[in-house]
Design an enzyme around this catalytic site. Structure first.
Site, PDB file in Angstrom:
ATOM      1  N   GLY A 219      59.465  74.755 -64.102  1.00  0.00           N
ATOM      2  CA  GLY A 219      60.763  74.655 -63.691  1.00  0.00           C
ATOM      3  C   GLY A 219      61.488  74.720 -64.718  1.00  0.00           C
ATOM      4  CB  SER A 220      61.603  76.360 -68.151  1.00  0.00           C
ATOM      5  OG  SER A 220      61.408  77.705 -67.872  1.00  0.00           O
ATOM      6  CG  ASN A 221      63.744  80.869 -65.144  1.00  0.00           C
ATOM      7  OD1 ASN A 221      64.500  81.367 -65.644  1.00  0.00           O
ATOM      8  ND2 ASN A 221      62.611  81.233 -65.275  1.00  0.00           N
TER       9      ASN A 221
ATOM     10  CG  ASN B 122      61.469  86.574 -57.547  1.00  0.00           C
ATOM     11  OD1 ASN B 122      61.093  85.325 -58.036  1.00  0.00           O
ATOM     12  ND2 ASN B 122      60.748  87.479 -58.099  1.00  0.00           N
TER      13      ASN B 122
ATOM     14  CG  HIS C  40      58.959  90.088 -62.033  1.00  0.00           C
ATOM     15  ND1 HIS C  40      57.721  89.661 -61.458  1.00  0.00           N
ATOM     16  CD2 HIS C  40      58.529  91.036 -62.749  1.00  0.00           C
ATOM     17  CE1 HIS C  40      56.601  90.058 -61.849  1.00  0.00           C
ATOM     18  NE2 HIS C  40      56.825  91.016 -62.543  1.00  0.00           N
TER      19      HIS C  40
ATOM     20  CB  VAL D 219      55.035  91.381 -53.995  1.00  0.00           C
ATOM     21  CG1 VAL D 219      55.082  90.349 -55.277  1.00  0.00           C
ATOM     22  CG2 VAL D 219      54.419  90.227 -52.728  1.00  0.00           C
TER      23      VAL D 219
HETATM   24  C1  GRF Z   1      59.016  82.775 -65.030  1.00  0.00           C
HETATM   25  O1  GRF Z   1      58.452  83.451 -66.068  1.00  0.00           O
HETATM   26  C2  GRF Z   1      59.693  83.577 -64.063  1.00  0.00           C
HETATM   27  O2  GRF Z   1      60.093  84.526 -64.352  1.00  0.00           O
HETATM   28  C3  GRF Z   1      58.397  83.660 -63.026  1.00  0.00           C
HETATM   29  O3  GRF Z   1      57.567  82.467 -63.046  1.00  0.00           O
HETATM   30  C4  GRF Z   1      57.950  81.841 -64.320  1.00  0.00           C
HETATM   31  C5  GRF Z   1      58.629  80.504 -63.919  1.00  0.00           C
HETATM   32  O4  GRF Z   1      58.790  79.837 -64.889  1.00  0.00           O
HETATM   33  N1  GRF Z   1      58.798  84.194 -61.787  1.00  0.00           N
HETATM   34  P1  GRF Z   1      59.615  78.244 -64.862  1.00  0.00           P
HETATM   35  O5  GRF Z   1      58.912  77.427 -63.899  1.00  0.00           O
HETATM   36  O6  GRF Z   1      60.982  78.703 -64.487  1.00  0.00           O
HETATM   37  O7  GRF Z   1      59.514  77.654 -66.209  1.00  0.00           O
END
Ligand code: GRF
Length: 229
Positions: free
Chosen positions: A17-19, A113, A115, A150
């Site tokens: 969950g860093s994003n 999303n 990616h 996807v």
């Molecule tokens: C990220 O690299 C995102 O692009 C991909 O999954 C990863 C999730 O990382 N879809 P985080 O859980 O947000 O750290």
């Protein structure tokens, strides 16, 4: 002065969950056009859930495993959680479940999303390893509207980085992730504010692209070869 309406967003995660953390941080600004109304995970042990709890954001866990192949049943439970929290926009952030056409269609134009590649190259998994193997000079990340195929949906925003000669998977992933954390909050803000929309199967984006994030740092030019006399 009238306060801007903040759209209610659910962030769907499966892992660290860093994003999500970047989105939570952005939404702490009262002028940000979205609020994180719910964090939903399909895995109870997802570390991102702790980030949400620490920020006082409601969480929901809908374990996918007990549903087995019953994807519609799993998605009905997800939809119920989204409805219960009045969610208007869904942001997938490392959510490791492929969603059915029915669910995706229901959220068309309202589900995005992120990616870790410059789509349409390297959809799917292991994008950094594949980028290195292909020898690309530019790599990066993409935020797109979710469609049934996807990683195929219309592109809202991208950020590029240059690939260095000594990059390995970890170094590349780290630099791309840093860009993800800038790009996703910006793209979600555009969608929430109506500046990025899905129209006729294409993404229409009013917001200007930021030049800095599109430019790849090039090495200084090598000296021109000198001709032997
Ligand atoms: C990220 O690299 C995102 O692009 C991909 O999954 C990863 C999730 O990382 N879809 P985080 O859980 O947000 O750290």
């Amino acid at each position: 002065m009238a306060r801007r309406v903040r759209r209610r967003v659910a962030v769907l995660i499966s892992g660290r969950g860093s994003n999500l953390g970047a989105l939570i941080g952005a939404a702490q600004d009262p002028d940000y056009p979205a609020e994180i109304a719910l964090v939903l995970s399909n895995r109870a042990e997802a570390a991102g859930l702790e980030r949400a709890r620490a920020a006082g954001i409601p969480t929901a866990v809908v374990e996918s495993r007990p549903f087995g192949r019953d994807r519609a049943g799993f998605e009905a439970a997800v939809q119920a959680a989204l409805d219960a929290h009045g969610v208007e926009i869904v942001a997938l952030a490392g959510f490791m479940r492929v969603l059915t056409e029915g669910f995706v269609t229901r959220w068309a134009g309202r589900m995005i999303n992120i990616h870790p590649s410059l789509l349409p190259v390297f959809p799917g998994l292991d994008t950094h390893v594949r980028a290195l193997a292909a020898g690309v000079r530019l790599h990066g990340c993409t935020v797109h509207f979710v469609t049934p195929g996807v990683d195929e949906g219309p592109i809202i925003a991208q950020a590029a980085i240059g690939v260095r000669a000594d990059d390995d998977e970890a170094s590349l992933a780290a630099r791309v992730l840093a860009q993800e954390h800038l790009l996703y909050p910006a793209a979600l803000a555009w969608v929430a504010a109506g500046a990025a929309r899905l129209e006729g199967g294409r993404a229409v984006v009013d917001a200007p692209a930021t030049e800095e994030s599109l430019r790849s740092p090039l090495p200084a030019s090598p000296p021109l070869p000198t001709r032997k006399a």
